[in-house]
Design a protein around this motif. Structure first.
Motif, PDB file in Angstrom:
ATOM      1  N   GLU A  26      12.079   5.527   7.109  1.00 52.35           N
ATOM      2  CA  GLU A  26      10.921   4.685   7.716  1.00 52.35           C
ATOM      3  C   GLU A  26      10.183   5.137   6.790  1.00 52.35           C
ATOM      4  O   GLU A  26      10.168   6.001   6.315  1.00 52.35           O
ATOM      5  CB  GLU A  26      10.147   5.302   9.280  1.00 52.35           C
ATOM      6  N   PHE A  27       9.208   3.336   6.370  1.00 54.18           N
ATOM      7  CA  PHE A  27       8.423   3.740   5.071  1.00 54.18           C
ATOM      8  C   PHE A  27       6.978   2.590   6.577  1.00 54.18           C
ATOM      9  O   PHE A  27       6.486   1.565   6.683  1.00 54.18           O
ATOM     10  CB  PHE A  27       8.286   2.857   3.649  1.00 54.18           C
ATOM     11  N   GLU A  28       5.628   3.470   5.806  1.00 51.57           N
ATOM     12  CA  GLU A  28       4.991   2.324   6.142  1.00 51.57           C
ATOM     13  C   GLU A  28       3.628   2.710   4.609  1.00 51.57           C
ATOM     14  O   GLU A  28       4.427   3.400   3.710  1.00 51.57           O
ATOM     15  CB  GLU A  28       3.853   3.659   7.265  1.00 51.57           C
ATOM     16  N   GLN A  29       3.113   1.442   4.854  1.00 54.22           N
ATOM     17  CA  GLN A  29       2.660   0.853   3.321  1.00 54.22           C
ATOM     18  C   GLN A  29       0.559   0.274   4.599  1.00 54.22           C
ATOM     19  O   GLN A  29       1.140  -0.314   4.707  1.00 54.22           O
ATOM     20  CB  GLN A  29       3.078  -0.562   3.032  1.00 54.22           C
ATOM     21  N   VAL A  30       0.333   0.241   2.726  1.00 56.83           N
ATOM     22  CA  VAL A  30      -1.054  -0.542   3.429  1.00 56.83           C
ATOM     23  C   VAL A  30      -1.300  -1.178   2.076  1.00 56.83           C
ATOM     24  O   VAL A  30      -0.758  -1.357   0.473  1.00 56.83           O
ATOM     25  CB  VAL A  30      -1.989   0.819   3.292  1.00 56.83           C
ATOM     26  N   VAL A  31      -1.582  -2.321   2.496  1.00 58.26           N
ATOM     27  CA  VAL A  31      -1.663  -3.316   1.786  1.00 58.26           C
ATOM     28  C   VAL A  31      -3.160  -3.705   0.878  1.00 58.26           C
ATOM     29  O   VAL A  31      -4.093  -3.471   2.425  1.00 58.26           O
ATOM     30  CB  VAL A  31      -1.108  -4.857   2.525  1.00 58.26           C
ATOM     31  N   THR A  32      -2.950  -3.740  -0.760  1.00 58.59           N
ATOM     32  CA  THR A  32      -5.109  -4.054  -0.861  1.00 58.59           C
ATOM     33  C   THR A  32      -3.951  -5.626  -1.565  1.00 58.59           C
ATOM     34  O   THR A  32      -3.350  -5.730  -1.504  1.00 58.59           O
ATOM     35  CB  THR A  32      -5.662  -2.965  -1.649  1.00 58.59           C
ATOM     36  N   GLU A  33      -5.968  -5.912  -1.574  1.00 59.34           N
ATOM     37  CA  GLU A  33      -5.542  -7.403  -2.663  1.00 59.34           C
ATOM     38  C   GLU A  33      -6.845  -7.064  -3.356  1.00 59.34           C
ATOM     39  O   GLU A  33      -8.030  -7.248  -3.708  1.00 59.34           O
ATOM     40  CB  GLU A  33      -6.164  -8.286  -1.434  1.00 59.34           C
ATOM     41  N   PRO A  34      -6.171  -6.544  -4.907  1.00 62.06           N
ATOM     42  CA  PRO A  34      -6.925  -6.053  -5.482  1.00 62.06           C
ATOM     43  C   PRO A  34      -7.577  -7.675  -6.469  1.00 62.06           C
ATOM     44  O   PRO A  34      -8.690  -8.103  -7.631  1.00 62.06           O
ATOM     45  CB  PRO A  34      -6.069  -5.521  -7.223  1.00 62.06           C
ATOM     46  N   GLU A  35      -6.577  -8.643  -6.616  1.00 61.25           N
ATOM     47  CA  GLU A  35      -6.975 -10.212  -6.713  1.00 61.25           C
ATOM     48  C   GLU A  35      -7.315 -11.007  -5.776  1.00 61.25           C
ATOM     49  O   GLU A  35      -6.197 -11.419  -5.931  1.00 61.25           O
ATOM     50  CB  GLU A  35      -6.248 -10.558  -8.411  1.00 61.25           C
ATOM     51  N   ARG A  36      -7.826 -11.169  -5.074  1.00 63.42           N
ATOM     52  CA  ARG A  36      -7.582 -12.292  -3.531  1.00 63.42           C
ATOM     53  C   ARG A  36      -7.252 -13.748  -4.203  1.00 63.42           C
ATOM     54  O   ARG A  36      -7.205 -14.331  -5.103  1.00 63.42           O
ATOM     55  CB  ARG A  36      -8.735 -12.789  -3.268  1.00 63.42           C
ATOM     56  N   GLY A  37      -6.010 -13.744  -3.303  1.00 63.43           N
ATOM     57  CA  GLY A  37      -5.200 -15.396  -3.675  1.00 63.43           C
ATOM     58  C   GLY A  37      -3.869 -14.754  -4.600  1.00 63.43           C
ATOM     59  O   GLY A  37      -3.922 -15.780  -4.484  1.00 63.43           O
ATOM     60  N   ARG A  38      -3.998 -13.644  -4.722  1.00 66.38           N
ATOM     61  CA  ARG A  38      -3.525 -14.008  -6.644  1.00 66.38           C
ATOM     62  C   ARG A  38      -2.746 -12.561  -6.495  1.00 66.38           C
ATOM     63  O   ARG A  38      -1.161 -12.943  -6.836  1.00 66.38           O
ATOM     64  CB  ARG A  38      -3.919 -13.974  -7.888  1.00 66.38           C
ATOM     65  N   VAL A  39      -3.334 -11.456  -5.930  1.00 71.20           N
ATOM     66  CA  VAL A  39      -2.176 -10.206  -6.270  1.00 71.20           C
ATOM     67  C   VAL A  39      -2.614  -9.371  -5.199  1.00 71.20           C
ATOM     68  O   VAL A  39      -3.647  -9.191  -4.411  1.00 71.20           O
ATOM     69  CB  VAL A  39      -3.058  -9.173  -7.591  1.00 71.20           C
ATOM     70  N   LEU A  40      -1.158  -9.118  -4.478  1.00 71.57           N
ATOM     71  CA  LEU A  40      -1.303  -7.664  -3.181  1.00 71.57           C
ATOM     72  C   LEU A  40      -0.472  -6.952  -3.178  1.00 71.57           C
ATOM     73  O   LEU A  40       0.301  -6.967  -4.728  1.00 71.57           O
ATOM     74  CB  LEU A  40      -0.510  -8.865  -2.285  1.00 71.57           C
ATOM     75  N   MET A  41      -1.016  -5.443  -2.806  1.00 68.18           N
ATOM     76  CA  MET A  41       0.176  -4.178  -3.237  1.00 68.18           C
ATOM     77  C   MET A  41      -0.639  -3.872  -2.971  1.00 68.18           C
ATOM     78  O   MET A  41      -0.577  -3.604  -1.335  1.00 68.18           O
ATOM     79  CB  MET A  41      -0.720  -3.308  -4.205  1.00 68.18           C
ATOM     80  N   GLU A  42       1.251  -3.149  -2.295  1.00 75.45           N
ATOM     81  CA  GLU A  42       1.980  -2.413  -0.876  1.00 75.45           C
ATOM     82  C   GLU A  42       2.050  -1.109  -1.577  1.00 75.45           C
ATOM     83  O   GLU A  42       2.879  -1.101  -2.403  1.00 75.45           O
ATOM     84  CB  GLU A  42       2.843  -2.833  -0.550  1.00 75.45           C
ATOM     85  N   THR A  43       1.297   0.563  -0.848  1.00 77.81           N
ATOM     86  CA  THR A  43       1.084   1.451  -0.781  1.00 77.81           C
ATOM     87  C   THR A  43       1.790   2.366  -0.104  1.00 77.81           C
ATOM     88  O   THR A  43       1.102   1.786   1.006  1.00 77.81           O
ATOM     89  CB  THR A  43      -0.282   1.613  -1.724  1.00 77.81           C
ATOM     90  N   ASP A  44       2.881   2.442  -0.257  1.00 72.14           N
ATOM     91  CA  ASP A  44       3.571   4.035   0.511  1.00 72.14           C
ATOM     92  C   ASP A  44       2.310   4.833   1.145  1.00 72.14           C
ATOM     93  O   ASP A  44       1.720   5.581   0.158  1.00 72.14           O
ATOM     94  CB  ASP A  44       4.761   4.312  -0.165  1.00 72.14           C
ATOM     95  N   SER A  45       2.201   4.481   2.398  1.00 76.68           N
ATOM     96  CA  SER A  45       1.383   5.992   2.878  1.00 76.68           C
ATOM     97  C   SER A  45       1.805   7.888   2.035  1.00 76.68           C
ATOM     98  O   SER A  45       0.891   8.485   1.435  1.00 76.68           O
ATOM     99  CB  SER A  45       1.434   6.370   4.303  1.00 76.68           C
ATOM    100  N   ASP A  46       2.848   7.819   1.741  1.00 78.68           N
ATOM    101  CA  ASP A  46       3.350   9.357   0.894  1.00 78.68           C
ATOM    102  C   ASP A  46       3.170   8.896  -0.509  1.00 78.68           C
ATOM    103  O   ASP A  46       3.299   9.872  -1.264  1.00 78.68           O
ATOM    104  CB  ASP A  46       4.716   9.618   0.942  1.00 78.68           C
ATOM    105  N   GLY A  47       2.712   7.936  -1.570  1.00 81.18           N
ATOM    106  CA  GLY A  47       1.940   7.372  -2.187  1.00 81.18           C
ATOM    107  C   GLY A  47       3.691   7.479  -3.715  1.00 81.18           C
ATOM    108  O   GLY A  47       2.970   7.594  -4.807  1.00 81.18           O
TER     109      GLY A  47
END
Length: 111
Positions: A26-47
């Protein structure tokens, strides 16, 4: 894929269960959006990994080029090389499926 919080853009938290080499992980991710509408990043909670989804509009905005890339921290030595090989093989298959799902979604929206 389970959405734990949010669901659209930055702040979304997800959990995915995946069978890899006979083991379910199982993997948990947190989504950030460094460039709104263009770039999404999913980062694993364990890094351990970060996946970046980048959209480049082409043909005057009538089409888009989607790039998915993952940076992964692997163990050193032979185990790490094997891990990178297995992971890249698996991720290519997953990315092809994700791109197909995106294309199907866009076609449904255009209809």
């Amino acid at each position: 894929l389970d959405v734990l919080a949010g669901g659209v853009g930055a702040g979304t938290r997800t959990r995915v269960a995946m069978r890899v080499l006979g083991r379910t992980r199982e993997f948990e991710q947190v989504v950030t959006e460094p460039e709104r509408g263009r770039v999404l990043m999913e980062t694993d909670s364990d890094g351990v990994s970060v996946s970046t989804f980048t959209i480049e509009r082409i043909d005057g905005g009538r089409a888009a080029w989607v790039t998915i890339a993952t940076d992964l921290v692997a163990r050193p030595g032979l185990a790490g090389r094997l891990e990178r090989w297995v992971t890249s093989t698996m991720l290519r298959r997953i990315y092809r499926q994700e791109i197909a799902l995106l294309a199907a979604y866009v076609l449904r929206q255009a209809a």
